[in-house]
Each structure stands twice: as structure tokens, then as C-alpha cells.
Design an enzyme around this catalytic site. Sequence first.
Site, PDB file in Angstrom:
ATOM      1  N   ARG A 109       0.818  -1.217   0.000  1.00 50.46           N
ATOM      2  CA  ARG A 109       0.000   0.000   0.000  1.00 50.46           C
ATOM      3  C   ARG A 109       0.848   1.263   0.000  1.00 50.46           C
ATOM      4  O   ARG A 109       0.504   2.244  -0.684  1.00 50.46           O
ATOM      5  CB  ARG A 109      -0.949  -0.013   1.205  1.00 50.46           C
ATOM      6  N   LYS A 144       1.379  25.160  -4.412  1.00 52.91           N
ATOM      7  CA  LYS A 144       0.160  24.535  -3.911  1.00 52.91           C
ATOM      8  C   LYS A 144       0.310  23.016  -3.974  1.00 52.91           C
ATOM      9  O   LYS A 144      -0.329  22.318  -4.759  1.00 52.91           O
ATOM     10  CB  LYS A 144      -1.040  25.014  -4.731  1.00 52.91           C
ATOM     11  N   LYS A 176       3.383  39.659  -4.129  1.00 55.40           N
ATOM     12  CA  LYS A 176       1.966  39.467  -4.429  1.00 55.40           C
ATOM     13  C   LYS A 176       1.160  40.632  -3.849  1.00 55.40           C
ATOM     14  O   LYS A 176       1.721  41.562  -3.269  1.00 55.40           O
ATOM     15  CB  LYS A 176       1.505  38.117  -3.873  1.00 55.40           C
ATOM     16  N   GLU A 205       3.776  39.902  -9.137  1.00 54.76           N
ATOM     17  CA  GLU A 205       2.415  39.656  -9.607  1.00 54.76           C
ATOM     18  C   GLU A 205       1.733  40.984  -9.927  1.00 54.76           C
ATOM     19  O   GLU A 205       1.789  41.923  -9.125  1.00 54.76           O
ATOM     20  CB  GLU A 205       1.620  38.915  -8.529  1.00 54.76           C
ATOM     21  N   ASP A 226      -1.953  38.124 -13.274  1.00 56.34           N
ATOM     22  CA  ASP A 226      -2.914  37.345 -12.506  1.00 56.34           C
ATOM     23  C   ASP A 226      -4.354  37.619 -12.915  1.00 56.34           C
ATOM     24  O   ASP A 226      -4.801  38.767 -12.952  1.00 56.34           O
ATOM     25  CB  ASP A 226      -2.746  37.655 -11.009  1.00 56.34           C
TER      26      ASP A 226
END
Length: 290
Positions: A109, A144, A176, A205, A226
Site C-alpha cells: 500500500r 500549492k 503578491k 504579480e 494574474d
Amino acid sequence: MTVEFPVADARRVVREALIEDLGGLDGIDMTTAATIDPAARERGHVVAREAGVIAGLPVIALVVDEVAGITRGGTVDVRLLGADGDRVVAGQVMAELDGPATTILTAERTLLNIISRLSGVATVTRQWADALAGTGTTVLDTRKTTPGLRALEKYAVRAGGGTNKRMGLYDVAMIKDNHKLAAGSITAAYERIRARFPDVPIQVEVTTVDEAREAVAAGARFVMCDNMSPELLGETVAAIRANGASVEIEATGGLTLAKAPAYAATGVDYLSVGALTHSAPILDVALDLV
């Protein structure tokens, strides 16, 4: 294709996964221990249950070796019948295992979980790479990622034909929206980073043409556009290129495979897609005794 496998990260992930599954390094697979003769040997095939792109095959040997050390059940011979990045079809055997049944069954597994996950990432990435083939635009991943699996998932992106962006907060500075607000402007944020970390690559960004112009004027040589429409993106790309500086341009936010050709047609260098890692379904992979 040849893509460097992150062995040290894989060993860490394998060990943690086995601790989780066995209840510790002194744990036990109760079902296998109770039902399988310790002297029994088996052959097994790692098989794709569906078509996709494989990634993570080197994990097989790492898992069975670690299990053999934990259980003292004996080593397993592993023969790979393909390489990471290969396209596979349903029913294709990707590896053969030969050795103690207790080692193979205890390892089953854990090795399948890791290969299925990485192959899912590679499969989705290949869909994007195929959609962008011939356009001059490359698909990028993001941060992410699944906690603890970043190096392996980014490896799977490379195996699928994509490119890694930054590995973390430590290797590239990325300005950002919240950084702009906190610093007062793009220019102020850029200048503070450059003063504190003179040699670090800086990405910025932007959401408007004016922000793009400001970023390039401040010194940015990597600009992320963006959540722009293809029309606004095309206008932004033209404004950046008109500056004359050598700037890499990325489109990010809300991208889908269906939209990929339209965004690539704007002349951007990259499409950044978080879904490569945060939403990729697993590839169904099994281990069959034969």
C-alpha cells in the site's frame, strides 16, 4: 525522458509513510504476519489500471528495502519495465517484484499510494504540456503542493513535461497583492527586497497594464499576470515587450485546458497552474501477485 529523482526526500516520505501504516518502526502488519509463511516467496507485478503517465517508479525499491529492514523479512528484487515520464496503458506492467511474500505485502500500500499520487500529477501535467506543444509557452507548477510531498510532486511535474517554478519561500522572492499593500507599492516592495537580498530572483504579480509597467520599471524581469482575460493579457504582454527589457511573462489564475491555446497565443512564456498538484486525481495503479 531523464529527470533527476529526489532520493533523499523520497526516503523521508517512505519512512514516514511506513511509520504511519505500521504504527511505528517497531510495528507490524498483523494480517500478513498471521497468514503468510515467513519462508514463502512471491512474484508481483506493479500494473497500471488506466492510461496515463507514470512517475515514482524508483520508490518501489526504496519501500521494499525499508520494509525488509523493519520486518527482517528479506530483500526483494525489483525490475523496472519502464521509466518515469513514460505513457502507459491500462494493464501495462511497469515493474516486477520477486522475493519474500511478507516484505512485498507489507510494502504494497505504501508504494502504491506514492506512485499513484505522483503518476496522477505527471498525467495532468502531460495534458497541459500536450495542449501547449508548439506554442512556445510552457506550463509551470506552484507551491500549492501536498505538505511534505513538494519535492516529489514537483519531480512528477517535470516527469510529465512541465517546469518547476520556485521550490519555496527561500529560493525566489515573489511580490503578491498583500506585499504591495503592506509595502505601499510594487516599487517599494521591490526596492526593499533588493536592498535586503541583493542577489535573489524577484517575481512580481500584476493585475493591470499599469502595474506591469511599474514592475518592469522597478527592475522586475519576471512578471506574473494574474486573473487576466486573454485580451488584457495580450495588451499587457505588448506593453512589457515595448519596454525593450528581457522579461519573462507568466499568466496565472483561473486557467483551464480549454483556455490554454488562447492564453498561449498572447505570447506569454509560461502558464502557471496550481491544479497540477493541488487537484490532480491519482492514477489507478495496483500490485498483483502472479
